[in-house]
Motif scaffolding. Structure first.
Motif, mmCIF file in Angstrom:
data_model
loop_
_atom_site.group_PDB
_atom_site.id
_atom_site.type_symbol
_atom_site.label_atom_id
_atom_site.label_comp_id
_atom_site.label_asym_id
_atom_site.label_seq_id
_atom_site.Cartn_x
_atom_site.Cartn_y
_atom_site.Cartn_z
ATOM 1 N N LYS A 16 -1.553 -10.363 9.025
ATOM 2 C CA LYS A 16 -2.567 -9.677 8.108
ATOM 3 C C LYS A 16 -2.548 -8.045 8.094
ATOM 4 O O LYS A 16 -2.226 -7.217 7.232
ATOM 5 N N ARG A 17 -2.434 -7.429 9.264
ATOM 6 C CA ARG A 17 -2.534 -6.045 9.813
ATOM 7 C C ARG A 17 -1.073 -5.725 9.308
ATOM 8 O O ARG A 17 -0.914 -4.533 8.546
ATOM 9 N N MET A 19 0.613 -6.696 6.643
ATOM 10 C CA MET A 19 0.601 -6.723 5.235
ATOM 11 C C MET A 19 -0.139 -5.611 4.842
ATOM 12 O O MET A 19 0.313 -4.837 3.840
ATOM 13 N N TRP A 20 -1.321 -5.216 5.256
ATOM 14 C CA TRP A 20 -2.103 -4.303 4.860
ATOM 15 C C TRP A 20 -1.409 -3.004 5.057
ATOM 16 O O TRP A 20 -1.559 -2.061 4.346
ATOM 17 N N GLU A 21 -0.729 -2.862 6.093
ATOM 18 C CA GLU A 21 -0.115 -1.679 6.491
ATOM 19 C C GLU A 21 1.004 -1.492 5.539
ATOM 20 O O GLU A 21 1.261 -0.276 5.048
ATOM 21 N N ILE A 23 0.992 -2.285 2.274
ATOM 22 C CA ILE A 23 0.247 -1.796 1.173
ATOM 23 C C ILE A 23 -0.086 -0.356 1.094
ATOM 24 O O ILE A 23 0.173 0.353 0.221
ATOM 25 N N ALA A 24 -0.669 -0.056 2.605
ATOM 26 C CA ALA A 24 -1.060 1.438 2.645
ATOM 27 C C ALA A 24 0.159 2.296 2.302
ATOM 28 O O ALA A 24 -0.102 3.444 1.762
ATOM 29 N N LEU A 27 0.779 2.960 -1.364
ATOM 30 C CA LEU A 27 -0.350 3.486 -1.839
ATOM 31 C C LEU A 27 0.182 4.818 -2.498
ATOM 32 O O LEU A 27 -0.100 5.138 -3.557
ATOM 33 N N ASP A 72 -4.163 -13.876 3.294
ATOM 34 C CA ASP A 72 -3.737 -13.239 4.582
ATOM 35 C C ASP A 72 -2.825 -11.985 4.084
ATOM 36 O O ASP A 72 -2.054 -11.183 4.900
ATOM 37 N N GLY A 73 -2.817 -11.519 2.916
ATOM 38 C CA GLY A 73 -2.248 -10.222 2.708
ATOM 39 C C GLY A 73 -1.068 -10.415 2.154
ATOM 40 O O GLY A 73 -0.318 -9.457 1.411
ATOM 41 N N TRP A 76 -0.207 -10.131 -1.480
ATOM 42 C CA TRP A 76 -0.594 -8.811 -2.047
ATOM 43 C C TRP A 76 0.462 -7.880 -2.204
ATOM 44 O O TRP A 76 0.514 -6.998 -3.038
ATOM 45 N N VAL A 77 1.439 -7.868 -0.918
ATOM 46 C CA VAL A 77 2.372 -6.855 -1.141
ATOM 47 C C VAL A 77 3.314 -7.193 -2.045
ATOM 48 O O VAL A 77 3.687 -6.210 -2.994
#
Ligand code: SF4
Ligand code: SF4
Lengths: 303, 440
Positions: A16-17, A19-21, A23-24, A27, A72-73, A76-77
């Protein structure tokens, strides 16, 4: 007390971490696109494609009884990249349908037995949007999206404009500088390694030189930077070993650049990545590491 | 001191050694009762040589075996044998054990010292090591005398003394190298003598400069610095694994299924080198060892000199525990073994006892593999762990040769980095046992 197998500790960098990184790190470039092309021409497209893809993926995973991974992200990527590789001003309904169909088809039919996609859904969607809805997409091309040669606008943009992203192109692909910042962050965090991006960029330059063109121009236009750092580095659809990655990156870049330059097809990168994806399972079987203490290679282990 | 460069993509493990690395070794008070397993090593279980009611002193032989691959066991306290029965083994299951009630007098047996060790031949020296029951004090615990007896015809050109302690938390070997540098160097000398090797490399992690300096001084004092080199190695967990160590020091790979002597190497852990020195110089059997006791569940983490056969319960009681303990591990967190029953005794290869809280161990539910290949990047052996797991779980038939499963030494790195929390080592282990069973 828990009696489980070793190891008993684990790195804190979970899926998860990660994947969100990722995406960040995307951005800044996405926000730049929204600002540069205007919210009206970008936000509906982004949200439509993202929404369509996420819903389709969850739906198909449920139907196939695969673990639903939407939350779990990871998807999303893919869908953010999909949104970012759409032309600004595209009919949002097309964005929605493209995202949904591509993700649905990939998740439903083109996966391994464990549910891993073999093709990058974002790139399939981009190819689909251009071919399926040929009319709006090509019309759009004439308006100047994503073509290597900026049209109709008088003098060609300077290198600086290209570097900053002041040019026509897909929503999130234009700003080389912000994409490099994001890619650099991922490298620094160890989330991606340098082999794929470098092989890709070298491939672009080599092809460009071979065709007698200006390599800087080809690096800074189209989706070269976005592809090098964010698209071919998609773990799910790229090879597992370093030599495999180098070959994959270089070959994909060559095909992508060739298509982009010699045709007016605005999705050279997407088409090349999808073609490369088909080769990944094969590469993973053939290009493996040598096992310590043996002359043999690690590989798929069935008898 | 020469520095060897890192050559692979290895994640830096959180070392978590701050709590213990600076703490000098302290003796832990001996328990009222010890249970000494009759097998603490790889090889045959010993036959007990005492009976219930016998009086023993520290260092008295209590178990031996005629088998070549075995190591004697000795009393670690003085007192009365209560029982020759069984106790739970930290490696799982029950094991025959001699249970001794400690009379608290700490009386020693009459030590037998090799006469004129400097003039003694290899066989006499090996016999002294064997008599003292020295077996590997890290890892699986291979009997030292056997390891120092490579098959006829093998030429050993390098002795490697392994002071690498890549496992997080553990610092017992670090303290031993620092506090007993002379004995380490002395042990290395005997090993060179026994196997006829001209050269020794003591491998130390580059951040343990205090230990490295102490070892170099000891080598100078013993006049062996021309044949004994202290080499600083990258601080990297896998670098201390025997296979990887041999590769990075000598550029040689131990063949699959082979031994270090196949490539001209004999390697011993530093604590084992100290035990070898004590066996030859003092005739002292291996009856106690230094262990690291650490983890968030431990009140007074540190390095403690503990009698073999002391229960984990006793150790944890002495150092005090706090908070909720998620698991208690023998050894390090990467390769150690979680214990369900804390009456298990400390044995010769026990490097540490860790009481970890759930925040430290951070086990989280598994999610789908994303094919990131981090497991591939970190595997020191060059395996593709996610492939192995796919195949094992799919139930396809496996062959050992094709899969290379047995080349995996379960270092745990793939598992440690996996962002999807897939229990790779556990699955690989199950694949190994499937193959072993089908061979029977
Ligand atoms: S590290 Fe985990 S998620 Fe990544 S490829 Fe290996 S098994 Fe899959
Ligand atoms: S546990 Fe085995 S497969 Fe995993 S990294 Fe270590 S040696 Fe490789």
């Amino acid at each position: 007390m828990i009696v489980s197998a070793s190891p008993h500790v684990r790195r804190s960098l979970g899926k998860k971490r990660v994947m969100w990184e990722v995406i960040a790190s995307l951005l800044p470039a996405a926000i730049f696109g929204v600002w540069y092309f205007g919210p009206a021409a970008t936000l509906p497209q982004l949200s439509a494609s993202i929404g369509g893809a996420v819903i389709a993926q969850g739906f198909v995973e449920r139907l196939r009884h695969h673990p639903v991974t939407v939350m779990d992200g990871a998807p999303w990527v893919t869908v953010v990249i999909l949104g970012m590789s759409l032309p600004p001003g595209l009919n949002p309904l097309i964005a929605l349908a493209g995202g949904a169909i591509a993700t649905g088809v990939v998740k439903a039919f083109i996966t391994t037995s464990t549910g891993r996609s073999l093709l990058n859904p974002a790139m399939v969607a981009r190819v689909l949007i251009v071919s399926e809805f040929l009319v709006p997409a090509t019309t759009f091309t004439v308006d100047g999206v994503s073509t290597a040669t900026p049209l109709a606008s008088g003098s060609p943009p300077s290198y600086l404009d290209l570097f900053l992203g002041m040019r026509i192109g897909s929503i999130g692909e234009t700003t080389a500088v912000l994409l490099l910042v994001g890619g650099g962050y991922l490298l620094w965090r160890g989330i991606i390694r340098w082999h794929l991006p470098v092989a890709y960029l070298v491939g672009v330059v080599a092809t460009s030189l071979l065709l007698g063109r200006d390599p800087f121009f080809d690096l800074l236009t189209g989706a070269s930077i976005l592809t090098a750092f964010f698209i071919i580095t998609d773990p799910t659809t790229s090879p597992a070993t370093v030599p495999g990655r180098v070959g994959f990156g270089f070959a994909t870049a060559t095909i992508a650049t060739f298509i982009r330059i010699t045709t007016l097809f605005p999705t050279g990168e997407a088409l090349a990545v999808v073609m490369g994806n088909f080769a990944t399972p094969f590469i993973d079987r053939v290009v493996t590491n040598r096992v310590y203490g043996t002359r043999r290679r690690a590989g798929r282990a069935s008898a | 001191m020469k520095l060897v460069r890192r050559h692979r993509n290895v994640p830096a493990l959180e070392a978590r050694k701050e709590a213990t690395a600076g703490a000098a070794t302290e003796p832990l008070s001996a328990p009222d009762v010890v249970a000494i397993p009759l097998r603490q090593h790889i090889g045959e279980t010993c036959e007990p040589t005492v009976r219930a009611g016998d009086r023993v002193r520290i260092g008295d032989l209590i178990g031996e075996s005629p088998a070549v691959v075995s190591a004697n066991v000795h009393a670690s306290v003085s007192g009365r044998v209560r029982d020759v029965g069984a106790c739970p083994h930290p490696l799982g299951g029950d094991i025959g054990a001699v249970v001794i009630e400690n009379d608290g007098n700490d009386e020693w047996t009459d030590l037998y010292v090799v006469p004129d060790p400097e003039g003694a031949g290899s066989d006499a020296l090996r016999a002294a090591i064997r008599r003292a029951g020295v077996s590997g004090m890290a890892g699986a615990g291979f009997p030292a005398a056997v390891k120092l007896d490579p098959p006829a015809g093998s030429v050993i050109d390098t002795v490697i003394i392994n002071a690498m302690e890549g496992e997080p938390y553990l610092s017992a070997d670090h303290r031993t190298a620092l506090e007993h540098a002379d004995a380490v160097v002395d042990g290395a000398r005997w090993i060179m003598r026994i196997v006829g090797a001209p050269y020794t490399v003591i491998a130390v992690e580059s951040d343990k400069t205090d230990a490295a300096t102490a070892l170099e001084r000891a080598a100078e004092a013993a006049g062996v610095s021309s044949v004994l080199e202290v080499r600083l190695m990258p601080r990297d967990y896998a670098a201390g694994a025997e296979k990887i160590l041999v590769q990075s020091i000598l550029g040689r790979e131990i063949p699959g299924g082979g031994f270090p002597h196949d490539v001209g190497v004999v390697s011993q852990n530093v604590s084992t080198a100290v035990a070898i020195s004590q066996a030859i110089r003092l005739g002292r059997p291996l009856t106690e060892r230094v262990i690291t006791v650490a983890g968030e569940g431990v009140q007074r983490p540190g390095n403690y000199l503990v009698r073999i056969g002391t229960s984990f319960d006793h150790v944890l009681e002495q150092v005090g525990t706090i908070g909720d303990i998620d698991r208690v591990i023998m050894g390090g967190p990467m390769m150690g073994i979680a214990q369900g029953d804390l009456s298990v005794p400390v044995i010769k290869p026990t490097t540490g006892i860790l009481a970890l809280s759930s925040t430290e161990s951070r086990r989280v539910p598994e999610v789908a593999c994303i094919h990131c290949a981090w497991c591939v990047e970190v595997c020191p052996i060059g395996l593709m762990p996610f492939f192995l797991v796919d195949v094992i779980r799919s139930g396809e038939p496996l062959t050992a040769e094709a899969s290379h499963l047995f080349d995996c030494f379960e270092c745990g790195l793939c598992d440690y980095v996996c962002p999807s929390n897939i229990p790779l080592v556990e699955v690989i282990r199950s694949g190994k046992s499937t193959i072993s069973e089908s061979r029977r």
